[in-house]
Design an enzyme around this catalytic site. Structure first.
Site, short mmCIF file in Angstrom:
data_model
loop_
_atom_site.label_atom_id
_atom_site.label_comp_id
_atom_site.label_asym_id
_atom_site.label_seq_id
_atom_site.Cartn_x
_atom_site.Cartn_y
_atom_site.Cartn_z
N CYS A 124 1.04 -1.10 -0.12
CA CYS A 124 0.06 0.05 -0.01
C CYS A 124 0.93 1.10 -0.03
O CYS A 124 1.70 1.58 0.90
CB CYS A 124 -0.91 -0.05 1.26
SG CYS A 124 -1.79 1.41 1.29
N HIS B 242 -2.93 -4.77 -10.05
CA HIS B 242 -3.62 -3.73 -10.84
C HIS B 242 -4.15 -3.71 -11.99
O HIS B 242 -3.40 -4.41 -12.70
CB HIS B 242 -3.11 -2.51 -10.68
CG HIS B 242 -2.67 -1.73 -9.08
ND1 HIS B 242 -3.51 -1.17 -8.40
CD2 HIS B 242 -1.73 -2.32 -8.51
CE1 HIS B 242 -3.03 -1.01 -7.29
NE2 HIS B 242 -2.01 -1.59 -7.24
N GLU C 67 -10.51 -0.23 -4.61
CA GLU C 67 -9.49 -1.27 -4.02
C GLU C 67 -9.99 -2.53 -3.57
O GLU C 67 -11.12 -2.63 -3.04
CB GLU C 67 -8.96 -0.49 -2.73
CG GLU C 67 -7.89 0.91 -3.20
CD GLU C 67 -7.05 1.09 -1.99
OE1 GLU C 67 -6.31 0.09 -1.49
OE2 GLU C 67 -6.92 2.52 -1.89
N CYS D 159 -5.13 5.73 -3.92
CA CYS D 159 -4.36 4.70 -3.67
C CYS D 159 -3.28 5.03 -4.25
O CYS D 159 -2.92 5.32 -5.51
CB CYS D 159 -5.23 3.58 -4.49
SG CYS D 159 -4.30 1.97 -4.68
N GLY E 113 -2.10 2.31 -6.76
CA GLY E 113 -2.83 2.48 -7.94
C GLY E 113 -2.25 3.59 -9.03
O GLY E 113 -2.37 3.29 -9.94
#
Length: 277
Positions: free
Chosen positions: A75, A161, A210, A219, A222
């Site tokens: 993260c 992703h 997410e 994110c 992301g």
């Protein structure tokens, strides 16, 4: 027992951060879900746990749990909060911090202007890196969702992703397509889903659904995945400013096997104690 914690956010992507270096606790899936509840618990997108490293070359072990109790690999917004947390709590005096994660090692650099840069490593695009069910690596793939075909790019930033290009993030069908792609059978471990609007070669807007948490205000991984996919497709050039609902990040990536650097803020909201069951 009472557990000390800190509530933090990175561009509105919010976290409960727990030091398990100086205190002990056992947090199972049910406990994480209870703490994540925004009406009856603390409320957060992810729980971040600071632990002693298993690798002597690392400073800490960084573990991440989604609001549904599932543990995930990485993260990016959380990594910046992690760096700010361990400095604020005097768990380290270093301004360059190396942490081990389930997705691989990360290097965190804390700057004097409250900006934090995270060396996210090199993005990976092979289907098996996510994993994604495809026979070989391509720039884009066709994915059938509810009888419609969508063009996606894929990337792993230590976590998986899928990236779709949209004309407008405001009009993007995030609520419908996000969960449908997240749990698509071609992603056996589920996937984070990014909806990217290209403004210019150096600027994008992005919304991310997410895995295990739903849509969040920001994110970090992301943003990294979207920029990497955009550069690889010739749509973007580094550095790229990424506008998310909670604020903006800067992403630098020179392509190929070079490491991707994400820079942005991290903020402490409050400290507290909570009784564990």
């Amino acid at each position: 027992m009472l557990l000390h914690f800190t509530k933090m956010h990175g561009l509105g992507n919010d976290f409960m951060v727990v030091d398990l270096v100086t205190q002990r606790a056992r947090l199972d899936n049910a406990e994480v879900r209870r703490l994540a509840d925004r009406r009856f618990g603390i409320g957060f997108d992810q729980l971040l746990v600071v632990e002693p490293p298993r690798n002597p070359d690392m400073d800490f072990r960084y573990r991440i749990y989604n609001a549904d109790g599932s543990e995930v690999e990485n993260c990016g917004n959380g990594a910046r909060c992690f760096a700010r947390f361990v400095l604020d709590k005097r768990l380290t005096h270093k301004h360059q911090i190396r942490v081990e994660t389930a997705g691989g090692p990360l290097t965190l650099d804390v700057h004097n202007d409250n900006q934090i840069s995270v060396d996210m490593g090199a993005p990976r695009f092979a289907p098996q890196a996510l994993p994604f069910d495809a026979p070989d690596e391509q720039l884009t793939y066709r994915l059938d969702v509810d009888g419609q075909s969508h063009e996606i790019s894929i990337a792993s930033m230590g976590n998986p992703h899928a990236v779709l290009i949209v004309d407008s993030t405001e009009q993007a069908p995030v609520e419908r397509l996000g969960p449908a792609i997240e749990g698509h059978p071609r992603f056996p471990r589920r996937v984070n889903v990014g909806f990217m609007q290209v403004i210019s070669p150096g600027e994008i807007r992005l919304r991310v659904y997410e895995r295990g948490s739903g849509e969040t205000l920001a994110c970090g991984t992301g943003a990294c995945a979207a920029v990497a996919c955009g550069i690889r497709r010739g749509l973007l050039t580094s550095p790229v400013k990424v506008h998310l609902a909670g604020g903006s990040l800067k992403i630098d990536w020179d392509g190929g096997d070079s490491h991707l650097i994400m820079t942005g803020p991290a903020e402490r909201v409050y400290d507290g104690r909570v009784a564990l069951r």
